[in-house]
Enzyme design. Structure first.
Site, PDB file in Angstrom:
ATOM      1  N   ASP A  66       0.935  -1.114   0.099  1.00 45.21           N
ATOM      2  CA  ASP A  66       0.079  -0.189   0.060  1.00 45.21           C
ATOM      3  C   ASP A  66       0.762   1.169  -0.157  1.00 45.21           C
ATOM      4  OD1 ASP A  66      -1.911  -1.720   0.048  1.00 45.21           O
ATOM      5  OD2 ASP A  66      -2.743  -1.205   2.178  1.00 45.21           O
ATOM      6  N   SER A  79     -12.560  -1.845   9.549  1.00 48.38           N
ATOM      7  CA  SER A  79     -11.612  -3.089   9.914  1.00 48.38           C
ATOM      8  C   SER A  79     -10.600  -2.504  10.972  1.00 48.38           C
ATOM      9  CB  SER A  79     -11.160  -3.774   8.835  1.00 48.38           C
ATOM     10  OG  SER A  79     -10.236  -4.807   8.946  1.00 48.38           O
ATOM     11  N   LYS A 132      -7.753  -3.214  12.106  1.00 51.61           N
ATOM     12  CA  LYS A 132      -6.422  -4.054  11.688  1.00 51.61           C
ATOM     13  C   LYS A 132      -5.514  -4.520  12.885  1.00 51.61           C
ATOM     14  CE  LYS A 132      -6.530  -3.639   6.831  1.00 51.61           C
ATOM     15  NZ  LYS A 132      -5.751  -3.432   5.723  1.00 51.61           N
ATOM     16  N   TYR A 171      -5.035 -10.204  10.631  1.00 54.05           N
ATOM     17  CA  TYR A 171      -3.796  -9.529   9.795  1.00 54.05           C
ATOM     18  C   TYR A 171      -2.489 -10.214   9.979  1.00 54.05           C
ATOM     19  CZ  TYR A 171      -1.532  -6.077   6.876  1.00 54.05           C
ATOM     20  OH  TYR A 171      -0.913  -5.503   5.942  1.00 54.05           O
TER      21      TYR A 171
END
Length: 228
Positions: A22, A64, A66, A74
């Site tokens: 990302d 979410s 994470k 994750y």
């Protein structure tokens, strides 16, 4: 690339063991092209998209958390991928001690299969069973405790503290088939209209297959995202 690397390292301070994809595309993206991203070292290649293509980026609005769920989701996937890598190395003939030390990613396994993603995928299908592995089973194969395997890695140790079973084949299958889909996506863009099937149709099939794998093999989707 230095900024992308730094952003990736910073994210890990909140507790997620991210890989940097990302951050890489956020920093290194260019207008009008897709990017083929590779790591170690971080580098990109431009991939020209069909001129008549439109890609819709949508938000499912599903939250979410994470960092909060990382040990169950994750970061569990990160641990499972490393375990799958070491088990495959042992299955392919490497000494367990060497496998633990030298084979920590599924990419490393490809060096044992003639640098072939397809052969690494075949090895995963041959040597990893589909039902979940227990900690005892993994420790017997790797000849060490899981805690010693991940010593010094707080995020991984947090995973071990709350999980007793690990789905290795499914995670390896997703990683390898996704890598092959990326290669296929790039090749379809390069070949363009030379192919009998329309370019956009082929790209759409690859992207749909990618989501199906995320949902079914990597278990990282949600009902809301599935509906989109």
């Amino acid at each position: 690339t230095a900024l992308a690397d730094l952003a990736c390292k910073c994210e890990r301070y909140i507790g997620t063991a991210g890989g940097g994809m990302d951050q890489a595309i956020s920093v290194l993206a260019s207008n009008g092209v897709a990017k083929l991203v590779d790591f170690n070292p971080l580098r990109t290649q431009d991939v020209s998209l069909p001129q008549d293509a439109t890609f819709v980026i949508a938000n499912s609005l599903t939250v979410s958390c994470k960092a909060d769920t990382a040990p169950y989701r994750y970061n569990l996937r990160v641990v499972e991928c490393q375990l799958a890598s070491s088990l495959l190395a042992v299955a392919l003939g490497m000494d367990p001690t060497a496998a633990r030390q030298r084979v920590t990613t599924l990419r490393h396994v490809e060096a044992l299969t003639e640098t072939s993603t397809s052969k690494a995928l075949a090895a995963a299908a041959k040597y990893l069973h589909e039902h979940a592995y227990t900690a005892d089973e993994l420790e017997a194969i790797l000849e060490c405790s899981l805690e010693s395997l991940f010593v010094g890695k707080s995020s991984a140790l947090a995973v071990l503290a709350v999980n007793s079973q690990y789905c290795l084949y499914q995670r390896a299958e997703h990683v390898y088939t996704e890598a092959l889909r990326v290669q296929d996506f790039r090749q379809v863009c390069i070949d363009g209209e030379q192919r009998e099937q329309s370019v956009l149709s082929q790209l759409g099939e690859l992207m749909s297959a990618s989501h199906a794998s995320c949902r079914d093999s990597y278990n990282c989707s949600s009902p809301e995202l599935d509906r989109l």
